[in-house]
Design an enzyme around this catalytic site. Structure first.
Site, PDB file in Angstrom:
ATOM      1  N   LYS A   1      18.406 -23.634   8.512  1.00 12.35           N
ATOM      2  CA  LYS A   1      19.795 -23.489   8.968  1.00 12.35           C
ATOM      3  C   LYS A   1      20.544 -24.794   8.741  1.00 12.35           C
ATOM      4  O   LYS A   1      20.045 -25.872   9.074  1.00 12.35           O
ATOM      5  CB  LYS A   1      19.837 -23.153  10.468  1.00 12.35           C
ATOM      6  CG  LYS A   1      19.466 -21.722  10.783  1.00 12.35           C
ATOM      7  CD  LYS A   1      19.535 -21.492  12.273  1.00 12.35           C
ATOM      8  CE  LYS A   1      18.991 -20.136  12.653  1.00 12.35           C
ATOM      9  NZ  LYS A   1      19.908 -19.035  12.390  1.00 12.35           N
TER      10      LYS A   1
ATOM     11  N   HIS B   1      10.330 -23.015  16.800  1.00 14.73           N
ATOM     12  CA  HIS B   1      11.738 -23.397  16.649  1.00 14.73           C
ATOM     13  C   HIS B   1      12.111 -24.561  17.571  1.00 14.73           C
ATOM     14  O   HIS B   1      12.717 -25.539  17.160  1.00 14.73           O
ATOM     15  CB  HIS B   1      12.680 -22.260  17.026  1.00 14.73           C
ATOM     16  CG  HIS B   1      12.517 -21.021  16.203  1.00 14.73           C
ATOM     17  ND1 HIS B   1      12.105 -21.021  14.901  1.00 14.73           N
ATOM     18  CD2 HIS B   1      12.757 -19.721  16.509  1.00 14.73           C
ATOM     19  CE1 HIS B   1      12.087 -19.781  14.456  1.00 14.73           C
ATOM     20  NE2 HIS B   1      12.476 -18.983  15.406  1.00 14.73           N
TER      21      HIS B   1
ATOM     22  N   LYS C   1      15.429 -13.923  26.328  1.00 16.19           N
ATOM     23  CA  LYS C   1      16.122 -12.739  25.815  1.00 16.19           C
ATOM     24  C   LYS C   1      16.942 -12.128  26.943  1.00 16.19           C
ATOM     25  O   LYS C   1      16.638 -12.331  28.116  1.00 16.19           O
ATOM     26  CB  LYS C   1      15.098 -11.719  25.318  1.00 16.19           C
ATOM     27  CG  LYS C   1      14.471 -12.116  23.987  1.00 16.19           C
ATOM     28  CD  LYS C   1      13.739 -10.965  23.364  1.00 16.19           C
ATOM     29  CE  LYS C   1      13.120 -11.330  22.039  1.00 16.19           C
ATOM     30  NZ  LYS C   1      14.118 -11.547  20.969  1.00 16.19           N
TER      31      LYS C   1
ATOM     32  N   HIS D   1      12.234 -20.274   9.477  1.00 18.05           N
ATOM     33  CA  HIS D   1      13.575 -20.170   8.888  1.00 18.05           C
ATOM     34  C   HIS D   1      14.612 -20.995   9.654  1.00 18.05           C
ATOM     35  O   HIS D   1      15.649 -21.348   9.109  1.00 18.05           O
ATOM     36  CB  HIS D   1      14.015 -18.707   8.775  1.00 18.05           C
ATOM     37  CG  HIS D   1      14.370 -18.085  10.081  1.00 18.05           C
ATOM     38  ND1 HIS D   1      13.447 -17.501  10.904  1.00 18.05           N
ATOM     39  CD2 HIS D   1      15.555 -17.981  10.714  1.00 18.05           C
ATOM     40  CE1 HIS D   1      14.055 -17.063  11.990  1.00 18.05           C
ATOM     41  NE2 HIS D   1      15.331 -17.342  11.906  1.00 18.05           N
TER      42      HIS D   1
ATOM     43  N   LYS E   1       6.156 -17.965   9.595  1.00 23.74           N
ATOM     44  CA  LYS E   1       5.685 -18.159  10.958  1.00 23.74           C
ATOM     45  C   LYS E   1       5.371 -16.786  11.571  1.00 23.74           C
ATOM     46  O   LYS E   1       6.023 -15.823  11.182  1.00 23.74           O
ATOM     47  CB  LYS E   1       6.718 -18.940  11.769  1.00 23.74           C
ATOM     48  CG  LYS E   1       7.726 -18.038  12.512  1.00 23.74           C
ATOM     49  CD  LYS E   1       8.393 -18.756  13.615  1.00 23.74           C
ATOM     50  CE  LYS E   1       9.129 -17.935  14.572  1.00 23.74           C
ATOM     51  NZ  LYS E   1       8.859 -16.823  15.274  1.00 23.74           N
TER      52      LYS E   1
ATOM     53  N   ASP F   1       6.901 -17.252  20.404  1.00 19.73           N
ATOM     54  CA  ASP F   1       7.933 -16.829  19.448  1.00 19.73           C
ATOM     55  C   ASP F   1       8.983 -17.921  19.210  1.00 19.73           C
ATOM     56  O   ASP F   1       9.448 -18.103  18.088  1.00 19.73           O
ATOM     57  CB  ASP F   1       8.620 -15.560  19.985  1.00 19.73           C
ATOM     58  CG  ASP F   1       9.482 -14.876  18.942  1.00 19.73           C
ATOM     59  OD1 ASP F   1       9.118 -14.948  17.750  1.00 19.73           O
ATOM     60  OD2 ASP F   1      10.513 -14.290  19.295  1.00 19.73           O
TER      61      ASP F   1
ATOM     62  N   ARG G   1       0.802  -1.230   0.000  1.00 19.50           N
ATOM     63  CA  ARG G   1       0.000   0.000   0.000  1.00 19.50           C
ATOM     64  C   ARG G   1       0.831   1.274   0.000  1.00 19.50           C
ATOM     65  O   ARG G   1       0.288   2.373   0.130  1.00 19.50           O
ATOM     66  CB  ARG G   1      -0.916  -0.004   1.217  1.00 19.50           C
ATOM     67  CG  ARG G   1      -0.166  -0.008   2.538  1.00 19.50           C
ATOM     68  CD  ARG G   1      -1.122  -0.115   3.704  1.00 19.50           C
ATOM     69  NE  ARG G   1      -0.379  -0.298   4.939  1.00 19.50           N
ATOM     70  CZ  ARG G   1      -0.912  -0.581   6.105  1.00 19.50           C
ATOM     71  NH1 ARG G   1      -2.212  -0.743   6.195  1.00 19.50           N
ATOM     72  NH2 ARG G   1      -0.177  -0.728   7.176  1.00 19.50           N
TER      73      ARG G   1
ATOM     74  N   GLU H   1      19.258 -15.677  23.704  1.00 23.31           N
ATOM     75  CA  GLU H   1      19.583 -14.464  22.946  1.00 23.31           C
ATOM     76  C   GLU H   1      20.115 -13.432  23.928  1.00 23.31           C
ATOM     77  O   GLU H   1      19.594 -13.322  25.043  1.00 23.31           O
ATOM     78  CB  GLU H   1      18.328 -13.889  22.288  1.00 23.31           C
ATOM     79  CG  GLU H   1      17.721 -14.777  21.230  1.00 23.31           C
ATOM     80  CD  GLU H   1      16.460 -14.147  20.667  1.00 23.31           C
ATOM     81  OE1 GLU H   1      16.521 -13.634  19.554  1.00 23.31           O
ATOM     82  OE2 GLU H   1      15.431 -14.163  21.364  1.00 23.31           O
TER      83      GLU H   1
HETATM   84  N1  LIG Z   1      10.920  -8.745  10.124  1.00 20.08           N
HETATM   85  C1  LIG Z   1      11.512  -9.871  10.507  1.00 20.08           C
HETATM   86  O1  LIG Z   1      12.710  -9.897  10.799  1.00 20.08           O
HETATM   87  C2  LIG Z   1      10.733 -11.173  10.558  1.00 20.08           C
HETATM   88  C3  LIG Z   1      11.401 -12.359  10.938  1.00 20.08           C
HETATM   89  C4  LIG Z   1      10.689 -13.577  10.934  1.00 20.08           C
HETATM   90  C5  LIG Z   1       9.358 -13.576  10.579  1.00 20.08           C
HETATM   91  N2  LIG Z   1       8.737 -12.410  10.240  1.00 20.08           N
HETATM   92  C6  LIG Z   1       7.327 -12.454   9.851  1.00 20.08           C
HETATM   93  O2  LIG Z   1       7.241 -12.042   8.494  1.00 20.08           O
HETATM   94  C7  LIG Z   1       6.058 -11.282   8.276  1.00 20.08           C
HETATM   95  C8  LIG Z   1       6.416  -9.912   7.710  1.00 20.08           C
HETATM   96  O3  LIG Z   1       7.207  -9.223   8.640  1.00 20.08           O
HETATM   97  P1  LIG Z   1       7.573  -7.667   8.472  1.00 20.08           P
HETATM   98  O4  LIG Z   1       8.393  -7.340   9.662  1.00 20.08           O
HETATM   99  O5  LIG Z   1       8.099  -7.375   7.121  1.00 20.08           O
HETATM  100  O6  LIG Z   1       6.138  -6.981   8.624  1.00 20.08           O
HETATM  101  P2  LIG Z   1       5.716  -5.453   8.403  1.00 20.08           P
HETATM  102  O7  LIG Z   1       6.869  -4.639   7.926  1.00 20.08           O
HETATM  103  O8  LIG Z   1       4.980  -5.027   9.620  1.00 20.08           O
HETATM  104  O9  LIG Z   1       4.608  -5.560   7.268  1.00 20.08           O
HETATM  105  C9  LIG Z   1       4.914  -6.013   5.974  1.00 20.08           C
HETATM  106  C10 LIG Z   1       4.278  -5.117   4.918  1.00 20.08           C
HETATM  107  O10 LIG Z   1       2.867  -5.340   4.872  1.00 20.08           O
HETATM  108  C11 LIG Z   1       2.270  -4.093   4.598  1.00 20.08           C
HETATM  109  N3  LIG Z   1       0.857  -4.042   5.012  1.00 20.08           N
HETATM  110  C12 LIG Z   1       0.379  -4.230   6.260  1.00 20.08           C
HETATM  111  N4  LIG Z   1      -0.969  -4.141   6.237  1.00 20.08           N
HETATM  112  C13 LIG Z   1      -1.342  -3.902   4.951  1.00 20.08           C
HETATM  113  C14 LIG Z   1      -2.580  -3.723   4.275  1.00 20.08           C
HETATM  114  N5  LIG Z   1      -3.735  -3.776   4.935  1.00 20.08           N
HETATM  115  N6  LIG Z   1      -2.572  -3.509   2.938  1.00 20.08           N
HETATM  116  C15 LIG Z   1      -1.405  -3.439   2.261  1.00 20.08           C
HETATM  117  N7  LIG Z   1      -0.174  -3.603   2.833  1.00 20.08           N
HETATM  118  C16 LIG Z   1      -0.158  -3.833   4.163  1.00 20.08           C
HETATM  119  C17 LIG Z   1       3.088  -3.140   5.414  1.00 20.08           C
HETATM  120  O11 LIG Z   1       2.860  -1.851   4.948  1.00 20.08           O
HETATM  121  P3  LIG Z   1       3.164  -0.567   5.875  1.00 20.08           P
HETATM  122  O12 LIG Z   1       4.660  -0.466   5.871  1.00 20.08           O
HETATM  123  O13 LIG Z   1       2.466   0.527   5.172  1.00 20.08           O
HETATM  124  O14 LIG Z   1       2.600  -0.870   7.244  1.00 20.08           O
HETATM  125  C18 LIG Z   1       4.487  -3.635   5.154  1.00 20.08           C
HETATM  126  O15 LIG Z   1       5.026  -3.102   3.973  1.00 20.08           O
HETATM  127  C19 LIG Z   1       5.353 -11.216   9.631  1.00 20.08           C
HETATM  128  O16 LIG Z   1       4.398 -12.239   9.703  1.00 20.08           O
HETATM  129  C20 LIG Z   1       6.468 -11.485  10.635  1.00 20.08           C
HETATM  130  O17 LIG Z   1       5.969 -12.070  11.831  1.00 20.08           O
HETATM  131  C21 LIG Z   1       9.400 -11.215  10.210  1.00 20.08           C
END
Ligand SMILES: NC(=O)c1ccc[n+]([C@@H]2O[C@H](COP(=O)([O-])OP(=O)(O)OC[C@H]3O[C@@H](n4cnc5c(N)ncnc54)[C@H](OP(=O)(O)O)[C@@H]3O)[C@@H](O)[C@H]2O)c1
Length: 514
Positions: A209, A267, A367, A205, A175, A262, A71, A243
């Protein structure tokens, strides 16, 4: 150690032949990779850099296109600029040429859309159709979005014109797969209304590993350990996922998650399944996943009332780690000052099956512990007769230590006679460290898992029944520790609440990872 063509002289990979590369990987077909949330944190930090590094190393087919759906106020050009910056900042990417970066960026496209808006899905569909009109392409959907949106996005895919044909579409889901058993069941029902199980790749992920995968190889490629790998010879098993970092900028996420959801539910139980499973009849996805789910189903259920007698949970307060003063969990950004979310969890588990009956399994994760380490310790039984019982130091039994991170290694800790003593036994280590032996950097877990998904291999992805069995077991722990308001505080830089130590000492044991 002598080196030969960039590999150690003893590195057996010099003898690898092409059949060591799975045929699934070689046969990956042209694809369109559609990332829901393609401008989000995970996409910028992990997914796109990983796809780029696969591209540079020619580990992707000739024809592929990547679409980010989100978006933000972006178009193809601005999105490419955003990813160019992300690649420059990424550790995953080596030193590519400007030409490599440019040709990769040309394959990136941005589709503007809100996940609630069906019309935007149909716009996305037109873009997919345009990009795939000259080749037969696989379509891979990747949900890189907050997990609260998984149901809605999958349902809207169902209502839209987006392709879901089992012949050439797949979906990758990050996850967490639900927040508890009932939400996991609901998510699985929604996903399976649209995609068959063989199209669904649930990504934890940790399973990508190298050292986690090696648990299976170590066990089943060495015949000397397997005869000992049971209740007759093993006293106990310990798994520690520690961690040293706190929640950093993810306070809002952690407040809804906590350590049990988490780390423990996914994991840790996945690692336990690999340590405890029976040998599969082959290394194919179905057989491996069948054996893993049997382990999860043989976990002895713990009722809500029994949770405090078999587990400990806590939350970090301010303290010092490696000489640096760090703040309390309740002072972290986006964390309320009266938060009751656990950042530490330890438990004693049992597997009620023939191999493991009576062998306690101690798990611990937290943590702000003194150091980052993930380790499995297999503690063997004492010899049947204590020949050295006059010794003033109690004899420590042999243990096998599988260190998953940060230093991937395998150690056997055993007792030897202290030189010139009468009967003094001291513990020593026989140790194998991956980095000393293999002169190469491993591909990261995301690369391994993306590669497997593109090739259609589900072995390292979590199957629906495993998700459900893990939640069924974990739910009472989550509920008890969320409701009791009785977390034990521990200072940052310690190994958790005092009772996590007394809890294992009452069983006549101690934590082996320190
Ligand atoms: N980040 C990590 O290191 C990590 C590690 C392991 C797993 N994960 C998992 O991977 C997934 C993604 O993580 P993330 O940290 O990348 O999440 P995020 O940044 O909070 O959200 C991902 C994207 O989705 C978009 N979004 C949210 N609601 C939306 C909507 N209604 N319409 C259109 N776009 C929308 C967000 O846009 P906006 O930016 O505008 O909000 C953002 O660009 C999650 O389930 C998380 O638990 C993440």
């Amino acid at each position: 150690m002598s080196r030969n063509n960039g590999r150690s002289a003893q590195d057996p990979s010099r003898n690898l032949v092409p059949c060591d590369v799975s045929s699934d990987y070689r046969d990956a077909r042209p694809f369109v990779f559609v990332i829901f949330g393609g401008a989000g944190d995970l996409s910028r930090r992990k997914l796109l850099p990983t796809l780029f590094s696969m591209y540079v190393r020619k580990n992707l087919p000739e024809q592929f296109e990547i679409i980010a759906f989100g978006r933000q106020d972006l178009d193809h050009i601005r999105y490419r600029q955003m990813i160019k910056t992300a690649l420059e900042q990424s550790d995953e990417v080596g030193s590519p040429t400007a030409g490599q970066v440019e040709s990769f960026l040309q394959r990136l496209h941005f589709a503007y859309g809100h996940f609630e808006d069906l019309g935007h899905y149909n716009d996305l569909n037109h873009l997919i159709a345009r990009l795939s009109r000259n080749y037969r392409m696989d379509i891979v959907y990747y949900l890189s979005i907050p997990s609260t949106l998984y149901n809605q996005v999958t349902s809207t895919i169902e209502d839209s014109e987006l392709p879901t044909n089992p012949e050439n579409t797949k979906i990758i889901i990050e996850k967490p797969f639900g927040r508890n058993l009932s939400t996991a069941l609901e998510l699985n029902r929604t996903v399976n209304r649209v995609f068959r199980e063989e199209q669904v790749f649930r990504m934890d992920h940790y399973l990508g590993k190298e050292t986690v995968q090696n648990i299976i190889f170590f066990r089943f490629a060495n015949s000397i350990f397997e005869p000992l790998w049971n209740r007759n010879h093993i006293d106990s098993i310990q798994i520690t996922v520690a961690e040293s970092i706190g929640v950093e900028h993810r306070g809002r996420f952690y407040e809804k998650t906590g350590v049990i959801r988490d780390i423990f539910q996914n994991h840790m139980l996945q690692v336990l399944a690999l340590v405890a499973m029976e040998p599969p009849t082959s290394f194919k996805a179905q057989q491996v996943r069948d054996e893993k789910v049997k382990v999860l189903r043989s976990l002895r259920p713990v009722s809500f009332q029994d949770v405090p007698s078999v587990s400990v949970a806590g939350q970090y307060t301010a303290g010092t780690i490696e000489g640096v003063q760090v703040r309390a969990y309740r002072q972290e950004e986006n964390v309320p000052p009266d938060s009751i979310v656990p950042s530490f969890f330890a438990a004693r588990l049992h597997l009620d099956n023939w191999r493991w009956a009576g062998v306690p399994i101690y798990v611990r994760s937290g943590k702000r512990l003194p150091r980052r380490v993930t380790e499995v310790v297999i503690k063997f039984k004492q010899p049947p007769l204590k020949l050295f019982k006059d010794d003033c130091i109690p004899l420590d039994s042999t243990s096998l230590v599988l260190t998953i991170q940060p230093d991937e290694r395998i150690q056997i800790r055993m007792g030897v006679k202290y030189p010139e003593s009468a009967n003094l036994i001291v513990p020593v280590d026989m140790s194998f460290k991956y980095n000393d032996f293999f002169d190469r950097t491993y591909v990261g877990p995301y690369e391994r898992l993306l590669r497997d998904c593109l090739g259609g291999d589900q072995a390292l992805f979590v199957r629906q029944d495993a998700v459900e069995a893990s939640w069924q077991f974990s739910d009472p722990f989550v509920e008890w520790w969320e409701e009791c308001g009785c977390l034990e505080m521990y200072p940052s830089g310690s190994w958790g609440p005092d009772s996590s130590r007394t809890f294992i000492e009452r069983d006549g044991r101690r934590w082996e990872t320190n």
